[in-house]
Design an enzyme around this catalytic site. Structure first.
Site, short mmCIF file in Angstrom:
data_model
loop_
_atom_site.label_atom_id
_atom_site.label_comp_id
_atom_site.label_asym_id
_atom_site.label_seq_id
_atom_site.Cartn_x
_atom_site.Cartn_y
_atom_site.Cartn_z
CD GLU A 79 71.48 23.82 27.79
OE1 GLU A 79 70.80 23.60 28.82
OE2 GLU A 79 72.58 23.30 27.58
CE LYS A 101 65.21 29.43 34.36
NZ LYS A 101 64.20 28.84 35.20
NE ARG A 152 69.78 21.52 37.98
CZ ARG A 152 70.57 22.59 38.09
NH1 ARG A 152 70.08 23.73 38.53
NH2 ARG A 152 71.84 22.52 37.80
NE ARG A 210 67.91 25.35 43.74
CZ ARG A 210 67.44 26.48 43.29
NH1 ARG A 210 66.67 26.47 42.22
NH2 ARG A 210 67.74 27.59 43.87
CD GLU A 216 63.82 22.27 35.94
OE1 GLU A 216 64.98 22.20 36.40
OE2 GLU A 216 62.97 23.05 36.38
CG PHE A 240 70.28 21.04 31.82
CD1 PHE A 240 71.26 21.29 32.75
CD2 PHE A 240 68.94 21.11 32.20
CE1 PHE A 240 70.92 21.60 34.06
CE2 PHE A 240 68.60 21.42 33.51
CZ PHE A 240 69.59 21.66 34.44
NE ARG A 245 71.08 32.40 42.54
CZ ARG A 245 70.02 31.80 42.00
NH1 ARG A 245 69.74 31.96 40.72
NH2 ARG A 245 69.23 31.06 42.73
CE LYS A 254 67.55 33.16 37.49
NZ LYS A 254 66.81 32.69 38.61
#
Ligand SMILES: Nc1ncnc2c1ncn2[C@@H]1O[C@H](COP(=O)(O)OP(=O)(O)OP(=O)(O)O)[C@@H](O)[C@H]1O
EC number: 6.5.1.1
Length: 580
Positions: free
Chosen positions: A245, A247, A252, A267, A297, A343, A420, A426
């Site tokens: 996807e 970025k 966020r 976030r 985002e 997303f 995470r 990423k």
């Protein structure tokens, strides 16, 4: 009914204790003795708040009016209160000095209720009413109680520990064993209301984690992406067919819609609904599902017409930060247009989707959310071909984007709230530019500037988070990369966080002591090029290891969207150094 005096007494004790274990033990002992609402109320109060993080819990009393409440409570003039304040530097200490009450009568529930009441008064004449309510409770408070009531009113309790210690204490108090702390921490990623979490644990013990599920109006912690060092690693970590996807470099956002009520959370779980009326309108107009929770985002963005073609312009993160305001929202809505790119979908019409796979969630997202106006779905490809992946990455960079997020489509590709995760990787352009890395570091001190920088700071002492110890350990001194405007903004930010000595959750060596100490609150992004061993710094020191330091650091930006506990961890730094 437990008296507030006991809580205030414990606050006082905890301020002096530095041992992690001891703090947790004391907290656990205290929670064991609580019943009913006291559990919930105390959980919030220990964090210096009167509600969950995602609720606006400021009491809304203007600072200068607190002096009036104190004057009213103790029957002295405002002038006298101001004089005492100038000497003590803390209105809590002033209340402590003035209270003559020896007998404690207030209960935890009473104080909590009163603070909520103060928060809830609004409209015309509300300031007077708030002062009256505060003054009244101060009259009933002993010196210690008064001190902590004032600190909570100001949102400055500062006991020197965060929610993680509380969660560990809950494990001992409510399940009888610290071994459940891990599960409780996981539950907290889904039930982010610390009071509700505590209450459910108190009622159901070790079985409580089964009771937590996502619900509209209460944000879950965001799932985050791991970083990889090379394109090959991307391929190794997620084999075969995968989604890539675009970025976007923005903020966020988790959008919750329950009927007519639509809210946006950051976030850090703050309610940011008021900042983005355009996003809220777009959701209201285009999404017909009754209850839905979306993850995405928000980016500073505009669609322009050039030579009859439509082009997308993505603006830097800094532009978006102009939207971080309570006033003139409408003006900045025009000045800084945004778009939202969704997303993920986490909840739909009564059903949690957290345990569904990435592909299932994406299909549900596409069915229920159609791009229109400023609302989009992230552009993506599904591929198992490296060249295609590389092309997609290059296109993204060409468009001015940061890079891509590659997502696993495996059968266990659930939404890992608060983690995470290796299910999301990423890959950013800057990674391919040699050994330059960025770090999100917490400022804990400053050194006076000289020459051109006289009157400002010369350098900032920055730390990384040691997650196990919950300590901030020094990693580098940053003195370059600041524009004048940056320096001014940083000075004003830091001024509200200066403290007279090193905070107890910060570890600094003697040779590194700054001129001004700052409590861990402000996070900055720093670019650096080499991690070296350094006996002068404390990051990662211990167990036979020397500390680590960052060489050639350069300031990039203030990370308003991050709290100190979201900073780069010493473990991440060590892994990076060892090339893991
Ligand atoms: N398509 C996407 N999928 C997931 N996250 C995305 C996507 N586009 C943008 N993002 C953002 O990228 C972030 C992922 O990077 P990471 O988890 O490391 O957070 P971060 O450290 O704040 O990132 P960065 O340092 O790149 O700003 C997410 O938190 C999200 O805000």
């Amino acid at each position: 009914m437990v008296r507030f005096k006991e809580l205030a007494g414990l606050f006082e004790e905890l301020e002096q204790i530095t041992s992690h274990k001891e703090i947790v033990r004391k907290l656990a002992g205290f929670f064991e003795g609580l019943k009913g609402n006291e559990v919930k109320d105390s959980a919030y109060l220990f964090l210096g708040s009167i509600g969950p993080a995602f609720e606006n819990t400021t009491l809304g009393i203007k600072d200068r009016l607190v002096t009036r409440a104190i004057a009213g409570a103790y029957g002295i003039s405002e002038e006298e209160v101001k004089k005492l304040y100038a000497r003590a530097g803390d209105l809590g200490d002033v209340a402590f000095e003035l209270s003559k009450k020896r007998e404690a009568s207030l209960t935890i529930e009473e104080v909590f209720k009163r603070l909520r009441q103060i928060k809830e008064v609004s409209g015309k004449g509300s300031q007077e009413e708030k002062i009256g309510l505060l003054s009244d409770i101060l009259q009933k408070a002993t010196p210690e109680e008064g001190k902590y009531i004032i600190r909570i009113v100001f949102g400055r309790l500062r006991l020197g520990f965060g929610d993680q210690f509380l969660l560990e204490a809950f494990s001992i108090a409510f399940t009888g064993d610290k071994k459940h702390a891990g599960k409780i921490k996981e539950s907290y990623s889904v039930c982010t209301d610390i009071g509700e979490l505590a209450q459910t644990l108190a009622e159901h013990g070790a079985g409580a984690p089964g009771y937590f599920s996502i619900k509209p109006g209460r944000p879950v912690k965001s799932m985050l992406a791991q970083r990889v060092e090379s394109f090959e690693e991307l391929e190794e970590r997620i084999r075969g067919k995968k989604a890539a996807e675009e970025k976007y470099d923005g903020e966020r956002v988790q959008v919750h819609k329950a009927g007519d009520e639509i809210k946006a959370f950051s976030r850090r779980l703050e309610d940011i609904t008021y900042q983005y009326p355009d996003v809220i309108e777009a959701v209201r107009e285009s999404i017909s599902s009754d209850t839905i929770v979306l993850d995405g985002e928000i980016v500073a963005y505009a669609e322009l017409e050039k030579d009859n073609t439509r082009i997308e312009e993505f603006y830097p993160f800094q532009n978006l930060m102009q939207r971080r305001r309570k006033y003139e929202v409408e003006k900045y809505r025009e000045k800084c247009p945004v778009a939202v790119f969704f997303f993920d979908i986490l909840y739909l019409n009564g059903e949690s989707l957290l345990k569904k796979t990435y592909s299932e969630r994406r299909a549900i997202l596409e069915e229920n959310v159609r791009g229109s106006g400023i609302m989009h779905l992230t552009r993506r490809i599904v591929t198992e071909n490296t060249e295609e992946l590389e092309d997609f990455f290059n296109e993204a960079v060409e468009k001015g984007l940061e890079g891509i997020v590659v997502k696993s489509m495996s059968s266990n590709s659930v939404y890992e709230a608060g983690k995470r995760s290796w299910l999301w990787l990423k890959w950013k352009q800057e990674y391919s530019e040699g050994v330059r890395e960025t770090f999100d570091l917490v400022v804990v001190g400053s050194y006076y500037g000289r020459g051109r920088r006289k009157g400002s700071f010369g350098a900032l002492l920055c730390t990384a988070l040691n997650e196990e110890e919950q300590q901030f350990e020094t990693f580098t001194k940053v003195g370059t990369g600041f524009t004048e405007a940056d320096a001014e903004e940083i000075n004003s930010l830091l001024s509200t966080h200066t403290v007279s000595e090193a905070p107890k959750n910060v570890t600094i060596k003697k040779g590194m002591l700054p001129d001004v100490f700052i409590e861990p609150a402000v996070v900055i992004e720093v670019l650096g090029s080499e991690i070296t061993n350094s006996p002068g710094h404390t990051a990662g020191e211990g167990k036979g290891e020397t500390g680590l330091a960052l060489r050639f650091p350069r300031f990039l930006r203030i990370r308003y969207d991050r709290g100190p506990y979201d900073a780069t961890t010493v473990r991440e730094i060590r892994d990076l150094k060892e090339g893991i």
